[in-house]
Design a protein around this motif. Structure first.
Motif, mmCIF file in Angstrom:
data_model
loop_
_atom_site.group_PDB
_atom_site.id
_atom_site.type_symbol
_atom_site.label_atom_id
_atom_site.label_comp_id
_atom_site.label_asym_id
_atom_site.label_seq_id
_atom_site.Cartn_x
_atom_site.Cartn_y
_atom_site.Cartn_z
ATOM 1 N N GLN A 1 -0.185 -8.421 16.119
ATOM 2 C CA GLN A 1 0.018 -7.542 17.317
ATOM 3 C C GLN A 1 -0.502 -6.006 17.354
ATOM 4 O OE1 GLN A 1 4.595 -7.383 17.070
ATOM 5 N NE2 GLN A 1 4.565 -9.629 17.881
ATOM 6 N N ASP A 2 -0.542 -5.544 16.359
ATOM 7 C CA ASP A 2 -1.128 -4.402 16.059
ATOM 8 C C ASP A 2 -2.622 -4.263 16.593
ATOM 9 O OD1 ASP A 2 1.211 -3.254 15.336
ATOM 10 O OD2 ASP A 2 0.921 -2.971 13.046
ATOM 11 N N SER B 1 -4.337 -6.701 18.137
ATOM 12 C CA SER B 1 -4.379 -6.936 19.689
ATOM 13 C C SER B 1 -4.114 -5.780 20.291
ATOM 14 C CB SER B 1 -3.372 -8.165 19.928
ATOM 15 O OG SER B 1 -4.050 -9.292 19.648
ATOM 16 N N HIS B 2 -3.060 -5.001 20.072
ATOM 17 C CA HIS B 2 -2.621 -3.860 20.809
ATOM 18 C C HIS B 2 -3.655 -2.596 20.655
ATOM 19 C CE1 HIS B 2 0.007 -0.655 22.561
ATOM 20 N NE2 HIS B 2 -0.506 -0.033 21.548
ATOM 21 N N GLY C 1 -5.904 -1.773 24.150
ATOM 22 C CA GLY C 1 -5.822 -0.117 24.596
ATOM 23 C C GLY C 1 -7.348 0.422 24.794
#
Length: 76
Positions: A53-54, A56-57, A61
């Motif tokens: 998740q990190d 991908s985030h 961004g």
């Protein structure tokens, strides 16, 4: 330690984009999309769910920022 970025601090990134992507921001955006998608094909135990998740985030961004710059360029 946090450091406030200036435009001059980003010159290596700008040089990279100019040299290797010929400022084709839409192509770069597509590569970032593909990188995010490839997370689905990694073995489940390669990264924790939070790490996925990190990462991908961060990539999403960056992709959004690239698209925002692209839109600003075509408006001018």
């Amino acid at each position: 330690m946090r450091h406030e970025l200036k435009a001059s601090d980003l010159s290596p990134i700008i040089e990279y984009l100019n040299d290797y992507h010929e400022v084709d921001l839409l192509s770069l955006s597509e590569w970032l999309n593909q990188s995010i998608y490839m997370f689905h094909y990694l073995p489940i135990d390669a990264f924790s769910e939070l790490e996925r998740q990190d990462a991908s985030h961060i990539l999403m961004g960056l992709r959004e920022a690239v698209i925002e710059v692209y839109i600003q360029i075509i408006k001018n």
